[in-house]
Write a protein that holds these residues in place. Sequence first.
Motif, PDB file in Angstrom:
ATOM      1  N   ASP A  42      12.084 -32.364  20.416  1.00 19.40           N
ATOM      2  CA  ASP A  42      11.187 -31.377  19.803  1.00 19.40           C
ATOM      3  C   ASP A  42      11.998 -30.505  18.848  1.00 19.40           C
ATOM      4  N   ASN A  44      11.119 -28.131  15.570  1.00 13.29           N
ATOM      5  CA  ASN A  44      10.068 -27.581  14.707  1.00 13.29           C
ATOM      6  C   ASN A  44      10.636 -26.498  13.785  1.00 13.29           C
ATOM      7  N   GLY A  57      16.092 -26.761  18.380  1.00 13.14           N
ATOM      8  CA  GLY A  57      15.146 -27.691  18.982  1.00 13.14           C
ATOM      9  C   GLY A  57      15.541 -27.970  20.421  1.00 13.14           C
TER      10      GLY A  57
END
Length: 126
Positions: A42, A44, A57
Motif C-alpha cells: 500500500d 498512496n 507506505g
Amino acid sequence: MTFPTDLKYTKDHEWIRVEGEEAVIGITDFAQRELGDIVFIDINTIGDEVPQNEVFGTVEAVKTVSDLFMPVTATVLAVNDKIDASPELVNQDPYGDGWLVRVKLSNAAEVAELLSAADYEAQVSA
C-alpha cells in the motif's frame, strides 16, 4: 542472501539505486525473507515529498504489516505497477522486478549518509 554493491541501504531494510536526479527504492532481500510471503503493498504517496526516514507506505505479509521508510527526502513519482497485481515479485526479485517506487531526489547529499552493501551485510549478519 544478496547485497548488490551498486545500491545504498537503510537500517530499516530499504535499498536505493540512484539514477541521476531520480532513484528507485525497494526492500532488501533480508527484509523480504523476514516478512515471509508478501500479499499486499500500500503506497498512496504519489506526488508527495516524503522526508527522509518518514513512512511512504506499507507492506503486508501473511503474518504482519510493516511500514516502508523513505531512505532520503524525495518526491514519489511512480509506484511499480507490477506489484499491484503480483506483490510476490518483492519476494521473488527484490532488487529487480520487485522494486517499489521511483522518486525524484530532494537532497542528493543524504545518499552519502546511507549504508554501503558491506555495512548493511554486517548489520544483518550480527
